[in-house]
Design an enzyme around this catalytic site. Sequence first.
Site, short mmCIF file in Angstrom:
data_model
loop_
_atom_site.label_atom_id
_atom_site.label_comp_id
_atom_site.label_asym_id
_atom_site.label_seq_id
_atom_site.Cartn_x
_atom_site.Cartn_y
_atom_site.Cartn_z
N GLU A 168 0.79 -1.24 0.00
CA GLU A 168 0.00 0.00 0.00
C GLU A 168 0.82 1.29 0.00
O GLU A 168 0.74 2.10 0.94
CB GLU A 168 -0.97 -0.01 1.17
CG GLU A 168 -1.95 -1.16 1.11
CD GLU A 168 -3.29 -0.81 1.68
OE1 GLU A 168 -3.47 0.29 2.21
OE2 GLU A 168 -4.18 -1.67 1.60
N GLU A 367 -5.88 -8.18 0.34
CA GLU A 367 -6.62 -7.69 1.50
C GLU A 367 -8.04 -7.34 1.10
O GLU A 367 -8.24 -6.71 0.07
CB GLU A 367 -5.99 -6.42 2.11
CG GLU A 367 -4.71 -6.63 2.84
CD GLU A 367 -4.15 -5.35 3.44
OE1 GLU A 367 -4.95 -4.43 3.77
OE2 GLU A 367 -2.92 -5.24 3.56
C1 GCO Z 1 -3.79 -0.89 5.19
C2 GCO Z 1 -3.13 -2.06 5.62
C3 GCO Z 1 -3.67 -2.78 6.78
C4 GCO Z 1 -4.90 -2.18 7.47
C5 GCO Z 1 -6.17 -2.60 6.77
C6 GCO Z 1 -7.41 -2.11 7.51
O1 GCO Z 1 -4.01 -0.83 4.04
O2 GCO Z 1 -4.00 0.03 5.94
O3 GCO Z 1 -2.67 -2.90 4.63
O4 GCO Z 1 -2.53 -2.72 7.58
O5 GCO Z 1 -4.90 -2.58 8.80
O6 GCO Z 1 -6.19 -2.06 5.48
O7 GCO Z 1 -7.48 -0.72 7.43
#
Ligand code: GCO
Length: 466
Positions: A168, A367
Site C-alpha cells: 500500500e 486484503e
Molecule cells: C492498510 C493495511 C492494513 C490495514 C487494513 C485495515 O491498508 O492500511 O494494509 O494494515 O490494517 O487495510 O485498514
Amino acid sequence: MGSTKFLWGAASAAYQVEGAWQADGKGLSNWDIYTNVYRATEPVTGKQETGNIAINAYDREQYLQDIALMRQLGLNCYRFSLCWSRLLPDGVGRVNEAGVAHYQQFVVDLLEAGIEPVVTLYHWDLPRALDDRGGWYNPESVAWFRHYASLVRETLGPKVTKFITFNEPFIDLFLIEPMVENIKTGIGDPFAITDAQYGRQAVALHHWLLANAQVIGDYRAAGYRGEIGVALPLMPTIPENPGKSDDILSAALGDAVINRWCLDALFKGRYPVEVMNSIQALNPEFTVTEADLAVLAANRPDFLGVNFYAPAYVRHDPLKPLGINWMETNPDPAPAAFNGPVRPDYLRRLLERIRDDYDNPPVYITENGAGFGPVDEVIDGDTVNDPRRANYIRRHVEAALKARESGVDLRGYMVWSLFDNFEWLQGYGRRFGIVHVDFDSQKRTPKRSFEAYREIIARGVEPAGG
Ligand code: GCO
C-alpha cells in the site's frame, strides 16, 4: 512456478500482530518510536496505544494455536509481513540471527500445516536507524531495501514461493506518514495534509517503486523460482456530485494519483502525465529520469496484489492536496464500514478494469475486509455476532468470483484480517478480525464471520476458465 490451486487466505502485518517489540535482538522501528515516543495514536483515539504487545503473534506457543485456527478455517495460505529490524537491527549491516531463525521457523510451521506463506517484505515498519538517515527520502533507501531483500531471499527464499515487496504505497506515504508528521510537529489536525507534503512524498514513492523494480530484477537474476508482486490499495473513485465538473475532474485526478500512478509504473513502466504535471507543480525538484523508467519497465511484477475495501467518493476541495477530498464523504446508505462505502460491485469493476487495461496480470486479492464498530462486535456466549462483516465478506467474494468468471486471472483471496489487531493510528478500537481478540487476555474467539468464511472456502471455486 507457483500454485495453480486457488488460494484462500488471511492477511496480517508484523507491527499490527507480533508484539515482542524488543525481543531477541530486534532493532527499533519507526513505529516503535511513533507509538512510544510521539504517542501517535493519542490525537486520533484519545489514548496512547502501541504495538509493543499487539496480539502476541511473535510467540511460537501463541502462533501455533493461531495456525490451528487457520486449519480449522480451511486456509491454504497466510499473508504476513517481516519486521525489517528483526533481521537487520540497524537496517543494514549486522544480521540478527535470532530474527532470521524466527521467521524461518514460522515458515516451516505454516508449511507443515499445509499453509503457503505469502511474505510481505515491507508493511510500513522501517528500521529507526534508517529513518534517522532520511528514510525513504534518501536516494540510498533503494540500496538499503535491496540489501534487506537479498537477505530475505537467501534465508527464506528456498521455502517461500510468493513475496510481496511493498504494501500500500499510497496509504502509507500519502495518508499515514503525513499524519504522523503532523502529530510529531504538533499540528492540531493530523488529517490536515498539505500540497507540500504530497510533493515531498512523491520522492519517497518514486524510491519505493525503483526499489521494487530493482528487487524484482535481483530476485530473477539470482534464479529465484517463486513469484514476486506488490500489494496496492486500489480505490475506484466516484464524483461525489456527478453534476459538478469540479468533482468529476477531482475524481479523475484522484484515480490517477491513487490508482494509476502505481499501476502504470508497475505494468507500463511510466507515470501518468497528469500525475507528473500535478506533482511537479507542487515540487519542482521531483524528477524522474528515463533510466529510472527503464528500470521500472524492465521489471514487471509476476502478480498484482489488490487490497480493496471500498471505492472513494471524491469531491473537489481546494483545502485538500491537489484539490482532492477522497476520504470524508460516503452518501451511501448505512452501514458504513471503517474504510468506506460497502460497494462490492466496485470490486468486480476494478478487477475487470485491471484485466482490460493492464494485460490481464495474475491477481491475488491480498486484503479485503471490514469493521463496523461495536454494533457488529456483539459477544454472544462462545462467539461474536458480526453479521455485517459476514455479509460484507460474502458479497465481496461473490463479486470477485464473478470477475474471475469473466476472465480476470484471479488466483486467490485473503481476508483482512484473521484476528483483531493494532489498526495503526486508530489503535485497537477498530476491529477487522473474523476472530475476536481480548487484548488483555489474548483469548481468541471465532466470530460468525469466521464460520461464514469457512463455508465459502469449503464451497470452493470452479476451475479457472469455466
Ligand atoms: C492498510 C493495511 C492494513 C490495514 C487494513 C485495515 O491498508 O492500511 O494494509 O494494515 O490494517 O487495510 O485498514
